[in-house]
Design a protein around this motif. Structure first.
Motif, mmCIF file in Angstrom:
data_model
loop_
_atom_site.group_PDB
_atom_site.id
_atom_site.type_symbol
_atom_site.label_atom_id
_atom_site.label_comp_id
_atom_site.label_asym_id
_atom_site.label_seq_id
_atom_site.Cartn_x
_atom_site.Cartn_y
_atom_site.Cartn_z
ATOM 1 N N GLY A 1 42.202 10.072 -19.457
ATOM 2 C CA GLY A 1 43.249 11.097 -20.283
ATOM 3 C C GLY A 1 42.326 12.523 -20.007
ATOM 4 N N VAL A 2 41.530 12.494 -18.864
ATOM 5 C CA VAL A 2 40.809 13.897 -18.684
ATOM 6 C C VAL A 2 42.037 14.807 -17.855
ATOM 7 N N GLN A 3 41.912 16.000 -18.723
ATOM 8 C CA GLN A 3 43.086 16.886 -18.140
ATOM 9 C C GLN A 3 42.347 18.086 -16.970
ATOM 10 N N GLU A 4 41.098 18.323 -17.344
ATOM 11 C CA GLU A 4 40.582 19.222 -16.488
ATOM 12 C C GLU A 4 40.219 18.801 -14.964
ATOM 13 N N GLU A 5 39.763 19.478 -13.997
ATOM 14 C CA GLU A 5 39.770 19.077 -12.852
ATOM 15 C C GLU A 5 38.491 18.386 -12.731
ATOM 16 N N VAL A 6 38.450 17.219 -11.997
ATOM 17 C CA VAL A 6 37.406 16.306 -11.682
ATOM 18 C C VAL A 6 36.510 16.795 -10.406
ATOM 19 N N ALA A 7 35.552 17.091 -10.194
ATOM 20 C CA ALA A 7 34.913 17.502 -8.993
ATOM 21 C C ALA A 7 33.441 16.934 -8.900
ATOM 22 N N SER A 8 32.854 16.766 -7.723
ATOM 23 C CA SER A 8 31.579 16.617 -7.559
ATOM 24 C C SER A 8 30.590 17.481 -8.231
ATOM 25 N N PRO A 9 29.796 17.215 -9.296
ATOM 26 C CA PRO A 9 28.924 18.110 -9.964
ATOM 27 C C PRO A 9 27.481 18.408 -8.940
ATOM 28 N N SER A 10 27.939 18.762 -7.869
ATOM 29 C CA SER A 10 26.643 18.964 -6.858
ATOM 30 C C SER A 10 25.701 19.939 -7.396
ATOM 31 N N PHE A 11 26.105 21.115 -7.846
ATOM 32 C CA PHE A 11 25.153 22.098 -8.373
ATOM 33 C C PHE A 11 24.383 21.883 -9.736
ATOM 34 N N GLY A 12 25.182 21.372 -10.787
ATOM 35 C CA GLY A 12 24.728 21.014 -11.825
ATOM 36 C C GLY A 12 23.999 19.655 -12.232
ATOM 37 N N LEU A 13 24.401 18.858 -11.260
ATOM 38 C CA LEU A 13 24.235 17.418 -11.205
ATOM 39 C C LEU A 13 24.953 16.523 -12.310
ATOM 40 N N VAL A 14 25.262 17.209 -13.245
ATOM 41 C CA VAL A 14 26.151 16.374 -14.193
ATOM 42 C C VAL A 14 27.503 17.399 -14.735
ATOM 43 N N ASN A 15 28.669 16.716 -14.823
ATOM 44 C CA ASN A 15 29.765 17.581 -15.242
ATOM 45 C C ASN A 15 30.294 16.805 -16.634
ATOM 46 N N GLU A 16 30.645 17.391 -17.449
ATOM 47 C CA GLU A 16 31.298 16.828 -18.913
ATOM 48 C C GLU A 16 32.486 17.021 -18.935
ATOM 49 N N TYR A 17 33.317 16.046 -19.368
ATOM 50 C CA TYR A 17 34.807 16.129 -19.540
ATOM 51 C C TYR A 17 35.359 15.377 -20.826
ATOM 52 N N GLN A 18 36.370 15.984 -21.231
ATOM 53 C CA GLN A 18 36.806 15.580 -22.550
ATOM 54 C C GLN A 18 37.903 14.467 -22.089
ATOM 55 N N GLY A 19 37.853 13.419 -22.367
ATOM 56 C CA GLY A 19 38.974 12.435 -22.126
ATOM 57 C C GLY A 19 39.836 12.479 -23.505
ATOM 58 N N GLU A 20 40.728 11.666 -23.594
ATOM 59 C CA GLU A 20 41.645 11.357 -24.699
ATOM 60 C C GLU A 20 40.939 11.041 -25.839
ATOM 61 N N GLU A 21 40.053 10.056 -25.753
ATOM 62 C CA GLU A 21 39.493 9.426 -26.894
ATOM 63 C C GLU A 21 37.765 9.979 -26.841
ATOM 64 N N GLU A 22 37.412 9.998 -25.863
ATOM 65 C CA GLU A 22 35.926 10.356 -25.851
ATOM 66 C C GLU A 22 35.331 11.126 -24.595
ATOM 67 N N GLN A 23 34.214 11.717 -24.801
ATOM 68 C CA GLN A 23 33.776 12.543 -23.513
ATOM 69 C C GLN A 23 33.020 11.521 -22.469
ATOM 70 N N ILE A 24 33.138 12.034 -21.219
ATOM 71 C CA ILE A 24 32.751 11.459 -20.196
ATOM 72 C C ILE A 24 31.797 12.206 -19.224
ATOM 73 N N PHE A 25 30.549 11.712 -18.738
ATOM 74 C CA PHE A 25 29.737 12.575 -18.142
ATOM 75 C C PHE A 25 29.828 11.790 -16.301
ATOM 76 N N HIS A 26 29.770 12.905 -15.715
ATOM 77 C CA HIS A 26 29.905 12.463 -14.351
ATOM 78 C C HIS A 26 28.771 13.062 -13.250
ATOM 79 N N PHE A 27 27.997 12.149 -12.890
ATOM 80 C CA PHE A 27 26.907 12.368 -12.198
ATOM 81 C C PHE A 27 27.013 12.634 -10.641
#
Ligand SMILES: Nc1ncnc2c1ncn2[C@@H]1O[C@H](COP(=O)(O)OP(=O)(O)OP(=O)(O)O)[C@@H](O)[C@H]1O
Ligand SMILES: [Mg+2]
Length: 136
Positions: free
Chosen positions: A51-77
């Motif tokens: 349920g993530v609505q925002e853009e999902v892209a490789s977090p090359s610079f910050g090492l980690v991205n945080e997204y809001q899913g429909e029910e919970e947050q997701i970390f992408h490293f």
């Protein structure tokens, strides 16, 4: 262990659905494979199902991205640029792993020793005739 051979992007959907179900249980999933093997693309599909609505892209610079899913947050490293376990500790990787949030980790090799036993490891590869494989 499951092994899937893909000849096009459409075939990624059922695999993403299966992995999406599994990551909701295990919480931590790693994605290994050569440059361009399809790690980010698979994570994009899984995030869409969560349920993530925002853009999902490789977090090359910050090492980690945080997204809001429909029910919970997701970390992408993306740990590609980390040189040592110490650097992984410096970015607080253990705290993320312990947080109970879903963690999706590209290039996990440097941090392998920090990952809990429940982690599911997904391995992607280029195969002959333009095909790709996904194993987990
Ligand atoms: N299953 C697939 N079938 C066909 N093309 C794919 C598939 N998965 C990914 N691709 C294509 O391969 C290219 C690279 O994919 P992607 O960026 O997901 O790889 P990556 O493993 O994350 O790369 P990096 O190592 O740079 O992080 C993209 O153009 C993507 O559209
Ligand atoms: Mg990537």
């Amino acid at each position: 262990m499951e092994k899937q051979l893909l000849s096009n992007l459409d075939e990624l959907k059922p695999i993403a659905a299966a992995l999406c179900e599994q990551v909701q249980e295990c919480r931590i999933m790693t994605f290994s494979g050569n440059l361009g093997a399809g790690k980010t693309t698979l994570i994009q599909h899984i995030c869409a199902l969560l349920g993530v609505q925002e853009e999902v892209a490789s977090p090359s610079f910050g090492l980690v991205n945080e997204y809001q899913g429909e029910e919970e947050q997701i970390f992408h490293f993306d740990l590609y640029r980390l040189k040592s376990v110490e650097e992984a500790l410096d970015i607080g990787l253990l705290e993320y792993l312990d947080s109970g949030s879903i963690c999706l980790i590209e290039w996990p090799e440097i941090a392998e020793g920090l990952l809990p036993e429940e982690t599911i490891s997904v391995v992607l590869a280029h195969e002959s005739e333009g095909k790709r494989s996904i194993n987990w």
